[in-house]
Design a protein around this motif. Structure first.
Motif, PDB file in Angstrom:
ATOM      1  N   UNK A 262       0.787  -1.298  -0.029  1.00  0.00           N
ATOM      2  CA  UNK A 262      -0.112   0.030   0.147  1.00  0.00           C
ATOM      3  C   UNK A 262       0.850   1.206  -0.040  1.00  0.00           C
ATOM      4  N   UNK A 263       0.373   2.327  -0.449  1.00  0.00           N
ATOM      5  CA  UNK A 263       0.864   3.697  -0.437  1.00  0.00           C
ATOM      6  C   UNK A 263      -0.112   4.596  -0.265  1.00  0.00           C
ATOM      7  N   UNK A 264       0.196   5.577   0.807  1.00  0.00           N
ATOM      8  CA  UNK A 264      -0.622   6.873   0.942  1.00  0.00           C
ATOM      9  C   UNK A 264       0.349   8.106   1.001  1.00  0.00           C
ATOM     10  N   UNK A 265      -0.259   9.065   0.577  1.00  0.00           N
ATOM     11  CA  UNK A 265       0.515  10.492   0.533  1.00  0.00           C
ATOM     12  C   UNK A 265      -0.486  11.432   1.580  1.00  0.00           C
ATOM     13  N   UNK A 266       0.382  12.270   2.288  1.00  0.00           N
ATOM     14  CA  UNK A 266      -0.270  13.368   2.866  1.00  0.00           C
ATOM     15  C   UNK A 266       0.914  14.606   3.254  1.00  0.00           C
ATOM     16  N   UNK A 267       0.307  15.604   3.546  1.00  0.00           N
ATOM     17  CA  UNK A 267       1.280  16.672   3.332  1.00  0.00           C
ATOM     18  C   UNK A 267       2.188  16.573   4.711  1.00  0.00           C
ATOM     19  N   UNK A 268       1.771  15.958   5.647  1.00  0.00           N
ATOM     20  CA  UNK A 268       2.222  15.994   6.926  1.00  0.00           C
ATOM     21  C   UNK A 268       3.489  14.766   6.964  1.00  0.00           C
TER      22      UNK A 268
END
Length: 630
Positions: free
Chosen positions: A316-322
């Protein structure tokens, strides 16, 4: 629904539709044979489950109706034409014969308004006889006319149904005999009223079907010489239940997750829940059910299972600004020995690192008691804020292990007792010579979750409740002492098909030397390491005690099928929350306000969220994330 071939029945919904269709097909054919005209729309391209295509199906019906209009108009003209009938009669008096228990006044009330004392013909007479017959008390009704002065005397002869002295049910197990008989007390010591009896038996069948027993029916009614009305019910008994395809999974494990049993009536609602429970195990790639009539008069069920490979690797892969990009890699050996044992290695990597390895196993195979043993390594960066600015950074490395014992409430939640031992190493990398502190603690915790939401991503209805109590003490093997008690609730209310209101409340109380990473925190747009508060930085405020409230409105702007983007939402949120280090300082007057507006997408790669938040003291923040939270 039309009858499908066996190979076309690929889902529980289609099988249920076929089962219902089989039961009503004979009656449908009988009624169609009596109709003046039968309109059959061409719906071959649609299946029983094509609810999203309802408009197209309705259009097919409209087209078939238009094509039938010429024949309908022709039939209407024939009905409007004057009927060719026999000569008219003027019936001046009426004699009723054959009635013993049924009052003549009741019979006359059905006859007199129709043709006394006026001229009538054979067609009108047939209608009157039908009205008398519909009273339900008679097995035969005839009318003879005899000359009488200038008119005719009508002699109405009736054959009464036998008097019912008792009612006996058979075949019923779901509804008690006493309950069934209580609805027929009016029939005792009265001639059998077949019309009213038919209505009452229809209600009995409807009670069964409203409870999920879709195959229930009245199989037979008869009268004995002593006046007993015998009513035989068929509840759709399961005469055999066969399971095929489970080459690994234990039958005891399958029976643990299902309530459908041979010898009991087939309940489609129960069967649907059974299928959900089996799918929730995540051991099976597909589950199909075949329903067929058994030689004993009930039904035979055949559950066909296709198992998933036991060894799984998930990425899995996720992206967020933090946190920027965060990856997931899990290795699972599932259903070891077919007994529900799971070996796992879960990893998260990026700005933080989580590694967990262990196993999970049922305590007793036929129950939902389970236990889990795991070890873990975690490394995460925490930022400390003051006056809206970062003033310090903490790097916390945690190693340890857990043992938990609990009970799974099917797919709606669980309750656990957990022992945890952990060693935390904390450094302050922004200092000239980063100090390092180590703390070891052992704790015993009680954790419970109830989750009835219809979706874990964008719920439309349902509730989520989490409760926890944790106590750390030297008696449990550590060096520090603290307690934490937390409660979280979330409820979703459908305002309309595309509109949802959600309410949240969270609270927590802490005492003792709670490690920084275990303290309650508020700020940010997600639940990864703190409670959300739009307009603030993630985990901007930290304390031993917590109180938070939230209300949100979500509108599904668009709904798409088989596309990269499945749905688009507009979300508006208002929140109030705060944390305190002293219990006596807690006050609702000190809650910090925040809120925002967001645009959310439900995509095949997970949720995509863009939020614009505003907090107190001119705080503004933009949040963006893509992918599932982990």
């Amino acid at each position: 629904a039309r009858l499908e071939k066996k190979k076309q029945l690929n889902s529980l919904l289609e099988i249920m539709g076929q089962s219902i269709s089989l039961q009503v097909r004979r009656e449908t054919v009988r009624q169609a044979a009596q109709a003046d005209l039968v309109i059959t729309p061409d719906t071959e391209e649609f299946s029983f489950a094509d609810f999203p295509l309802m408009r197209d199906i309705i259009k097919k019906g409209e087209e078939a109706g238009r094509k039938a209009l010429p024949r309908i108009r022709e039939l209407m003209k024939q009905r409007a034409a004057p009927a060719v009938d026999s000569a008219a009669y003027r019936i001046t008096s009426l004699v009723i014969q054959g009635n013993h228990a049924v009052a003549a006044a009741a019979i006359r009330s059905a006859v007199t308004p129709s043709f006394l004392p006026r001229e009538t013909n054979a067609t009108e007479v047939r209608k009157v006889l039908a009205e008398v017959f519909r009273l339900g008390y008679f097995s035969d009704v005839t009318l003879d006319v005899e000359p009488e002065g200038a008119g005719f005397r009508g002699v109405l002869r009736v054959s009464e149904n036998p008097v019912v002295t008792a009612v006996a049910y058979s075949g019923n197990t779901v509804i008690s005999t006493e309950e069934l008989q209580s609805a027929l007390t009016w029939q005792l010591n009265q001639p059998l009223n077949s019309a009213r009896m038919a209505v009452e038996l229809d209600r009995v069948v409807e009670r069964y079907r409203s409870g999920g027993y879709l195959l229930a029916r009245v199989e037979r009614t008869s009268m004995t010489p002593d006046g007993t009305l015998e009513i035989a019910l068929s509840e759709g008994r399961i005469d055999s239940l066969t399971i095929t395809g489970n080459t690994i999974t234990s039958r005891n494990l399958i029976r643990r997750e299902t309530s459908t049993r041979a010898g009991e009536p087939l309940n489609f609602e129960t069967s649907a829940r059974d299928i959900q429970h089996l799918y929730a195990l995540d051991y099976f790639e597909s589950l199909t059910v075949d329903v067929s009539k058994s030689p004993q008069g009930g039904v035979d069920l055949l559950l066909k299972i296709k198992e998933k490979p036991a060894n799984k690797v998930r990425f899995g892969l996720r992206y967020d600004l933090e946190d920027s990009f965060t990856g997931l890699a899990d290795v699972v050996v599932d259903n070891v020995g077919g007994r529900g044992v799971k070996l796992f290695l879960n990893t998260r990597f990026g700005n933080y690192t989580d590694i967990t390895y262990g196993y999970r196993s049922p305590v007793v195979l036929r129950t939902h008691f389970v236990h889990t043993v795991d070890g873990f390594y975690q490394k995460r960066e925490y930022f400390l804020y003051e006056n809206k600015h970062k003033v310090q950074e903490l790097d916390v490395t945690r190693t340890g292990g857990e043992f938990s014992f609990g009970y799974q409430w099917f797919r709606f939640g669980d309750t656990y007792i957990r022992y945890r031992y952990a060693s935390d190493s904390t450094t302050e990398p922004l200092g000239l010579s980063p100090p390092q502190a180590t703390a070891r603690y052992g704790s015993l915790a009680f954790l419970s979750t109830v989750d009835t939401r219809d979706s874990g991503v964008f719920p439309h209805r349902g509730t989520l409740i989490k409760g926890s109590y944790e106590s750390a003490a030297p008696a449990y093997g550590g060096e520090i002492k603290f307690t934490k008690t937390g409660l979280y609730g979330q409820a979703f209310f459908p305002l309309a098909e595309r509109h949802t209101l959600s309410l949240e409340a969270t609270g927590g109380l802490g005492n003792g030397d709670i490690p920084y990473e275990e303290k309650y925190a508020i700020g940010g747009a997600d639940y990864l390491i703190s409670s959300p508060l739009l307009g603030y930085q993630r985990r901007e405020f930290v304390g031993d005690d917590l109180l938070g409230l939230s209300a949100a409105y979500r509108w599904k702007i668009g709904d798409y099928q088989l596309n990269l983007v499945k749905a688009v939402y507009l979300n508006v949120t208002y929140q109030e929350a705060n944390v305190w280090n002293k219990r006596e300082d807690m006050s609702v007057r000190d809650l910090r306000s925040g809120g925002g507006i967001g645009l959310y997408l439900d995509t095949i790669i997970g949720p995509v969220r863009l939020d614009f938040g505003e907090g107190e003291q001119h705080r503004y923040a933009v949040y963006f994330s893509a992918g599932f939270d982990f």
